[in-house]
Design a protein around this motif. Sequence first.
Motif, PDB file in Angstrom:
ATOM      1  N   ALA A   1       0.835  -1.205   0.000  1.00  0.00           N
ATOM      2  CA  ALA A   1       0.000   0.000   0.000  1.00  0.00           C
ATOM      3  C   ALA A   1       0.869   1.254   0.000  1.00  0.00           C
ATOM      4  O   ALA A   1       0.595   2.221  -0.729  1.00  0.00           O
ATOM      5  CB  ALA A   1      -0.925  -0.007   1.218  1.00  0.00           C
TER       6      ALA A   1
ATOM      7  N   ILE B   1      -4.184   8.836   4.220  1.00  0.00           N
ATOM      8  CA  ILE B   1      -4.877   7.713   3.590  1.00  0.00           C
ATOM      9  C   ILE B   1      -4.499   6.404   4.277  1.00  0.00           C
ATOM     10  O   ILE B   1      -5.359   5.567   4.588  1.00  0.00           O
ATOM     11  CB  ILE B   1      -4.537   7.655   2.083  1.00  0.00           C
ATOM     12  CG1 ILE B   1      -5.165   8.844   1.351  1.00  0.00           C
ATOM     13  CG2 ILE B   1      -5.029   6.339   1.465  1.00  0.00           C
ATOM     14  CD1 ILE B   1      -4.652   9.025  -0.072  1.00  0.00           C
TER      15      ILE B   1
ATOM     16  N   GLY C   1      -7.166   4.422   6.570  1.00  0.00           N
ATOM     17  CA  GLY C   1      -7.506   3.108   6.039  1.00  0.00           C
ATOM     18  C   GLY C   1      -7.208   2.005   7.034  1.00  0.00           C
ATOM     19  O   GLY C   1      -8.028   1.089   7.245  1.00  0.00           O
TER      20      GLY C   1
ATOM     21  N   LEU D   1     -10.013  -0.362   8.958  1.00  0.00           N
ATOM     22  CA  LEU D   1      -9.914  -1.820   8.877  1.00  0.00           C
ATOM     23  C   LEU D   1      -9.853  -2.436  10.269  1.00  0.00           C
ATOM     24  O   LEU D   1     -10.509  -3.454  10.538  1.00  0.00           O
ATOM     25  CB  LEU D   1      -8.672  -2.205   8.077  1.00  0.00           C
ATOM     26  CG  LEU D   1      -8.408  -3.714   7.916  1.00  0.00           C
ATOM     27  CD1 LEU D   1      -9.578  -4.399   7.214  1.00  0.00           C
ATOM     28  CD2 LEU D   1      -7.110  -3.939   7.159  1.00  0.00           C
TER      29      LEU D   1
END
Length: 298
Positions: free
Chosen positions: A34, A56, A60, A64
């Motif tokens: 990522a 981000i 993210g 999660l």
Amino acid sequence: MIAIACAMVLDALLGEPKWLWDRLPHPAVLMGRAVGVLDARLNNRTRRNGVWAVCILVIGAAVLGWIMAAIPGWWVEVIVGAMLLAQKSLVQHVQAVGDALRLSLGDGRRAVAMIVGRDVRGMDDAAVARSAIESAAENLSDGVIAPLFWFVIAGLPGLLAYKVINTADSMIGYRTEKHEAFGWAAARLDDVVNWVPARITALLIWLAGPTRASFGAIRADAALHRSPNAGWPEAAMAPALGVALSGPRSYEGVKQEFPFVNAAGRKDARSDDIDAAVLSLWKAWGISLITIILIALL
């Protein structure tokens, strides 16, 4: 909290099973991918885009973690926690250097090259041993105590967010032409999230050590280190073992004249000192486990 303790024990027993991670990508590998994608797509060598990339990644990872935490039962916390802690893996890699160094200097150099980023070709036995001990101290903080700290503070969202920050720092948090601006946010945020854990790690090593310097001496030595956080566990480990750590080393053929931590200590570190460092890792882990269990009971 009991789930966190169970995750610690599971990690200590199983580590990173090769049979599993040969078949599936490790979560740290996925995080690295990522980071790599954002580096490729957003890196225009500006701080602004680096900040966006870190936002981000952190959001993210936290989302999660929140989704995982919503799954009924404690087993998710135990399994994910065990996968993202690195106690046994750290111990195995550090001990491998000590075992290899007993065979030959060449074997020791090859083993330590697996865990440090500096040049190893010109290292003597003492430099190999010092490098392994420094890696043990620093990675106890980054790979065990800091993830535990954020796991306790913020559950799975905190654990995943910390790990992705640490991964980003290790990939883009460098003062190179490509990453000095883009990786600035990752490096600075990594400093922030490791500030408290690094000092907790120093305290744990101090408690676990066979000998102890004053905490004032540890603070003074930590200030000599090029990192605002990594110096703390090193400054605690060095007097505990009676050795000098850090000091001059070479990166990409260029010698860097860093000061020694615990300069009065022995500069002829050897494989026995690596064994002692590994024992300190386990003692610090044990103190952490007992502390978490007591917090859960209270």
